[in-house]
Design a protein around this motif. Structure first.
Motif, PDB file in Angstrom:
ATOM      1  N   PRO A  78      34.036 -25.871  -0.001  1.00 50.68           N
ATOM      2  CA  PRO A  78      33.669 -27.242   0.364  1.00 50.68           C
ATOM      3  C   PRO A  78      33.493 -28.132  -0.867  1.00 50.68           C
ATOM      4  CG  PRO A  78      32.413 -25.677   1.667  1.00 50.68           C
ATOM      5  CD  PRO A  78      33.164 -24.870   0.650  1.00 50.68           C
ATOM      6  N   GLY A  79      34.085 -29.318  -0.785  1.00 53.72           N
ATOM      7  CA  GLY A  79      33.956 -30.283  -1.866  1.00 53.72           C
ATOM      8  C   GLY A  79      34.914 -30.106  -3.021  1.00 53.72           C
ATOM      9  N   THR A  80      35.865 -29.148  -2.913  1.00 50.97           N
ATOM     10  CA  THR A  80      36.759 -28.878  -4.041  1.00 50.97           C
ATOM     11  C   THR A  80      38.224 -29.150  -3.719  1.00 50.97           C
ATOM     12  OG1 THR A  80      37.128 -26.534  -3.467  1.00 50.97           O
ATOM     13  CG2 THR A  80      35.185 -27.045  -4.803  1.00 50.97           C
ATOM     14  N   VAL A  81      38.507 -29.700  -2.532  1.00 47.01           N
ATOM     15  CA  VAL A  81      39.905 -29.828  -2.117  1.00 47.01           C
ATOM     16  C   VAL A  81      40.711 -30.706  -3.072  1.00 47.01           C
ATOM     17  CG1 VAL A  81      39.509 -31.813  -0.600  1.00 47.01           C
ATOM     18  CG2 VAL A  81      41.391 -30.233  -0.116  1.00 47.01           C
ATOM     19  N   ASP A  82      40.066 -31.680  -3.726  1.00 52.72           N
ATOM     20  CA  ASP A  82      40.783 -32.566  -4.636  1.00 52.72           C
ATOM     21  C   ASP A  82      40.691 -32.127  -6.093  1.00 52.72           C
ATOM     22  OD1 ASP A  82      41.670 -34.396  -2.642  1.00 52.72           O
ATOM     23  OD2 ASP A  82      39.670 -35.277  -2.575  1.00 52.72           O
ATOM     24  N   ASP A  83      40.023 -31.028  -6.362  1.00 51.92           N
ATOM     25  CA  ASP A  83      39.897 -30.549  -7.733  1.00 51.92           C
ATOM     26  C   ASP A  83      41.247 -30.069  -8.267  1.00 51.92           C
ATOM     27  OD1 ASP A  83      37.232 -31.031  -7.407  1.00 51.92           O
ATOM     28  OD2 ASP A  83      36.583 -28.933  -7.552  1.00 51.92           O
ATOM     29  N   ALA A  84      41.467 -30.253  -9.550  1.00 47.08           N
ATOM     30  CA  ALA A  84      42.648 -29.665 -10.200  1.00 47.08           C
ATOM     31  C   ALA A  84      42.488 -28.149 -10.170  1.00 47.08           C
ATOM     32  CB  ALA A  84      42.774 -30.175 -11.621  1.00 47.08           C
ATOM     33  N   TYR A  85      43.510 -27.473  -9.710  1.00 45.99           N
ATOM     34  CA  TYR A  85      43.424 -26.024  -9.515  1.00 45.99           C
ATOM     35  C   TYR A  85      44.224 -25.293 -10.574  1.00 45.99           C
ATOM     36  CZ  TYR A  85      44.408 -21.430  -7.472  1.00 45.99           C
ATOM     37  OH  TYR A  85      44.562 -20.080  -7.274  1.00 45.99           O
ATOM     38  N   ALA A  86      43.562 -24.353 -11.240  1.00 44.57           N
ATOM     39  CA  ALA A  86      44.233 -23.477 -12.198  1.00 44.57           C
ATOM     40  C   ALA A  86      43.525 -22.129 -12.141  1.00 44.57           C
ATOM     41  CB  ALA A  86      44.187 -24.056 -13.611  1.00 44.57           C
ATOM     42  N   LEU A  87      44.209 -21.123 -11.653  1.00 44.20           N
ATOM     43  CA  LEU A  87      43.618 -19.798 -11.475  1.00 44.20           C
ATOM     44  C   LEU A  87      43.386 -19.126 -12.825  1.00 44.20           C
ATOM     45  CD1 LEU A  87      42.815 -17.533  -9.452  1.00 44.20           C
ATOM     46  CD2 LEU A  87      45.190 -16.717  -9.637  1.00 44.20           C
ATOM     47  N   THR A  88      42.181 -18.588 -13.018  1.00 43.81           N
ATOM     48  CA  THR A  88      41.850 -17.861 -14.244  1.00 43.81           C
ATOM     49  C   THR A  88      41.644 -16.380 -13.939  1.00 43.81           C
ATOM     50  OG1 THR A  88      39.458 -18.159 -14.011  1.00 43.81           O
ATOM     51  CG2 THR A  88      40.696 -19.914 -15.154  1.00 43.81           C
ATOM     52  N   SER A  89      41.665 -15.583 -14.980  1.00 41.52           N
ATOM     53  CA  SER A  89      41.442 -14.144 -14.831  1.00 41.52           C
ATOM     54  C   SER A  89      40.065 -13.864 -14.252  1.00 41.52           C
ATOM     55  CB  SER A  89      41.586 -13.451 -16.188  1.00 41.52           C
ATOM     56  OG  SER A  89      42.825 -13.744 -16.791  1.00 41.52           O
ATOM     57  N   ASP A  90      39.052 -14.588 -14.746  1.00 36.15           N
ATOM     58  CA  ASP A  90      37.684 -14.364 -14.264  1.00 36.15           C
ATOM     59  C   ASP A  90      37.569 -14.711 -12.782  1.00 36.15           C
ATOM     60  OD1 ASP A  90      36.938 -13.576 -16.790  1.00 36.15           O
ATOM     61  OD2 ASP A  90      36.003 -15.483 -17.329  1.00 36.15           O
ATOM     62  N   ALA A  91      38.139 -15.846 -12.376  1.00 34.26           N
ATOM     63  CA  ALA A  91      38.045 -16.273 -10.981  1.00 34.26           C
ATOM     64  C   ALA A  91      38.785 -15.307 -10.061  1.00 34.26           C
ATOM     65  CB  ALA A  91      38.600 -17.686 -10.824  1.00 34.26           C
ATOM     66  N   TYR A  92      39.941 -14.850 -10.491  1.00 38.86           N
ATOM     67  CA  TYR A  92      40.752 -13.945  -9.675  1.00 38.86           C
ATOM     68  C   TYR A  92      40.021 -12.619  -9.474  1.00 38.86           C
ATOM     69  CZ  TYR A  92      45.322 -12.243  -7.955  1.00 38.86           C
ATOM     70  OH  TYR A  92      46.365 -11.763  -7.200  1.00 38.86           O
ATOM     71  N   ALA A  93      39.508 -12.044 -10.556  1.00 37.39           N
ATOM     72  CA  ALA A  93      38.774 -10.783 -10.455  1.00 37.39           C
ATOM     73  C   ALA A  93      37.538 -10.949  -9.575  1.00 37.39           C
ATOM     74  CB  ALA A  93      38.387 -10.289 -11.843  1.00 37.39           C
ATOM     75  N   ALA A  94      36.867 -12.086  -9.700  1.00 42.52           N
ATOM     76  CA  ALA A  94      35.659 -12.330  -8.907  1.00 42.52           C
ATOM     77  C   ALA A  94      35.980 -12.367  -7.419  1.00 42.52           C
ATOM     78  CB  ALA A  94      35.000 -13.632  -9.343  1.00 42.52           C
ATOM     79  N   GLN A  95      37.118 -12.954  -7.038  1.00 40.55           N
ATOM     80  CA  GLN A  95      37.516 -12.995  -5.628  1.00 40.55           C
ATOM     81  C   GLN A  95      37.683 -11.584  -5.069  1.00 40.55           C
ATOM     82  OE1 GLN A  95      41.107 -15.276  -5.243  1.00 40.55           O
ATOM     83  NE2 GLN A  95      40.285 -17.027  -6.374  1.00 40.55           N
ATOM     84  N   ILE A  96      38.376 -10.752  -5.815  1.00 40.08           N
ATOM     85  CA  ILE A  96      38.661  -9.395  -5.347  1.00 40.08           C
ATOM     86  C   ILE A  96      37.376  -8.590  -5.206  1.00 40.08           C
ATOM     87  CG2 ILE A  96      39.871  -7.251  -5.909  1.00 40.08           C
ATOM     88  CD1 ILE A  96      41.862  -9.106  -7.507  1.00 40.08           C
ATOM     89  N   LEU A  97      36.506  -8.669  -6.201  1.00 43.05           N
ATOM     90  CA  LEU A  97      35.254  -7.928  -6.148  1.00 43.05           C
ATOM     91  C   LEU A  97      34.367  -8.436  -5.016  1.00 43.05           C
ATOM     92  CD1 LEU A  97      34.411  -7.611  -9.951  1.00 43.05           C
ATOM     93  CD2 LEU A  97      35.460  -5.900  -8.449  1.00 43.05           C
ATOM     94  N   ALA A  98      34.381  -9.763  -4.791  1.00 40.52           N
ATOM     95  CA  ALA A  98      33.562 -10.332  -3.715  1.00 40.52           C
ATOM     96  C   ALA A  98      34.013  -9.828  -2.356  1.00 40.52           C
ATOM     97  CB  ALA A  98      33.620 -11.862  -3.770  1.00 40.52           C
ATOM     98  N   VAL A  99      35.325  -9.749  -2.133  1.00 38.31           N
ATOM     99  CA  VAL A  99      35.842  -9.248  -0.862  1.00 38.31           C
ATOM    100  C   VAL A  99      35.492  -7.773  -0.692  1.00 38.31           C
ATOM    101  CG1 VAL A  99      37.950  -8.729   0.430  1.00 38.31           C
ATOM    102  CG2 VAL A  99      37.689 -10.953  -0.685  1.00 38.31           C
ATOM    103  N   LYS A 203      51.205 -17.114 -16.320  1.00 36.70           N
ATOM    104  CA  LYS A 203      51.911 -17.448 -17.554  1.00 36.70           C
ATOM    105  C   LYS A 203      50.997 -17.596 -18.764  1.00 36.70           C
ATOM    106  CE  LYS A 203      55.216 -20.455 -17.311  1.00 36.70           C
ATOM    107  NZ  LYS A 203      56.012 -21.682 -17.036  1.00 36.70           N
ATOM    108  N   VAL A 204      49.709 -17.915 -18.530  1.00 38.78           N
ATOM    109  CA  VAL A 204      48.837 -18.244 -19.664  1.00 38.78           C
ATOM    110  C   VAL A 204      47.565 -17.388 -19.669  1.00 38.78           C
ATOM    111  CG1 VAL A 204      47.598 -20.100 -20.857  1.00 38.78           C
ATOM    112  CG2 VAL A 204      49.722 -20.617 -19.625  1.00 38.78           C
ATOM    113  N   ASP A 205      46.647 -17.694 -18.773  1.00 40.07           N
ATOM    114  CA  ASP A 205      45.315 -17.099 -18.848  1.00 40.07           C
ATOM    115  C   ASP A 205      45.306 -15.600 -18.588  1.00 40.07           C
ATOM    116  OD1 ASP A 205      42.275 -17.888 -18.940  1.00 40.07           O
ATOM    117  OD2 ASP A 205      42.473 -16.507 -17.248  1.00 40.07           O
ATOM    118  N   GLY A 206      46.267 -15.110 -17.795  1.00 42.34           N
ATOM    119  CA  GLY A 206      46.259 -13.702 -17.431  1.00 42.34           C
ATOM    120  C   GLY A 206      46.947 -12.775 -18.411  1.00 42.34           C
ATOM    121  N   ASP A 207      47.452 -13.304 -19.521  1.00 41.82           N
ATOM    122  CA  ASP A 207      48.128 -12.473 -20.527  1.00 41.82           C
ATOM    123  C   ASP A 207      47.159 -11.400 -21.024  1.00 41.82           C
ATOM    124  OD1 ASP A 207      49.246 -11.389 -22.866  1.00 41.82           O
ATOM    125  OD2 ASP A 207      50.267 -13.255 -23.374  1.00 41.82           O
ATOM    126  N   ILE A 208      47.478 -10.139 -20.777  1.00 40.44           N
ATOM    127  CA  ILE A 208      46.595  -9.037 -21.156  1.00 40.44           C
ATOM    128  C   ILE A 208      47.269  -8.106 -22.166  1.00 40.44           C
ATOM    129  CG2 ILE A 208      47.319  -7.487 -19.286  1.00 40.44           C
ATOM    130  CD1 ILE A 208      44.339  -6.695 -18.976  1.00 40.44           C
TER     131      ILE A 208
END
Length: 281
Positions: A78-99, A203-208
């Motif tokens: 809620p409240g983020t629909v207009d936010d600029a979206y760029a997926l990061t490694s931290d956010a992606y991992a957090a989604q998986i762990l939360a589920v 292409k950028v943030d997930g380079d490991i």
């Protein structure tokens, strides 16, 4: 005419991810060892429909496929629909762990494709104790930029059609036409800027590449499968990753970047032995 009903159950759950409440949609089928499937950039969980419907897989696994926030049936917070979206490694991992935490999954197997094939490497690096095994489809530690992502989100370009065209070019011509059409249709339905935002991770943030040597596959086994027809993550890219990890890789003949979606029956022939090895191991 008799209707065939698929054994897939869809649910919504309200869960907290990085301090925000999200309404997340997931589908599941089967019982047994949890198998969490991660869809590709800009798409959603429909890509794993064949895995959810396969009686051999669901006889041994509780298959769970969730739509990432902003994807498929999972809305933005809620409240983020207009936010600029760029997926990061931290956010992606957090989604998986939360589920996994919300569903109370005990050391699930996690399988991801493309961006999902990249994040499983981050999971192996950060949280190997949380998972029974990890499966990377079209998995590489980085990718060289090969197109301008600005075309995926412009006011003078139909973003859905461009996303569909990019996806179509990544599939093998040997894959069944109906399955290729459905795969690109999923891409045409993505939210504005979502595909482009996911590629920020890819292409950028997930380079490991700098942390691969720190991954201990003895703590969590990693299985790598890559389609032979893919210029985004080539078999040689995955082969190099496998060499650095000290594991084997399987090249899937006649498949491209979306094996589970573009040629699902052939993909299952490759997946079933891997799952059997994980269960027996």
């Amino acid at each position: 005419m008799t209707m065939r009903v698929e054994p897939i159950i869809g649910r919504y759950g309200h869960m907290e991810i990085e301090g925000r409440t999200h309404r997340v949609y997931w589908e599941e089928a089967g019982e047994g060892v949890p198998l969490v499937c991660l869809h590709t950039a800009g798409a959603d969980g429909r890509q794993y429909r064949a895995v959810l419907n396969d009686p051999e897989v669901t006889a041994h696994h509780r298959v769970i496929v969730f739509d990432m926030p902003r994807h498929g049936k999972s809305s933005p917070a809620p409240g983020t629909v207009d936010d600029a979206y760029a997926l990061t490694s931290d956010a992606y991992a957090a989604q998986i762990l939360a589920v996994c935490d919300a569903l109370e999954l005990d050391r699930p197997v996690v399988m991801g494709c493309s961006i999902g094939g990249r994040i499983v490497l981050h999971l192996a690096h950060r949280h190997p104790e949380r998972f029974r095994a990890l499966i990377g489809l079209q998995s590489s530690d980085h990718v060289a930029p090969y197109y301008d992502t600005a075309w995926l989100h412009r006011p003078d370009v139909h973003g859905g059609e461009v996303c569909g065209a990019v996806a179509y070019g990544l599939m093998a011509p040997q894959s069944p036409e109906a399955e290729r059409d459905e795969t690109r249709w999923h891409y045409m339905q993505g939210g504005p800027g979502v595909f482009r935002g996911d590629l920020w991770f890819y292409k950028v943030d997930g380079d490991i590449s700098g942390q691969v040597a720190e991954i201990d596959v003895a703590k969590c086994p990693i299985h790598l499968l890559t389609g032979s027809y893919d210029y985004s993550c080539t078999p040689d890219d995955t082969r190099d990753l496998a060499r650095r990890l000290g594991v084997e890789m399987t090249e899937m003949e006649g498949m491209g970047h979306f094996p589970m979606s573009e040629n699902p029956e052939r993909f299952l022939d490759y997946l079933r032995p891997v799952l059997r090895t994980i269960r027996e191991g």
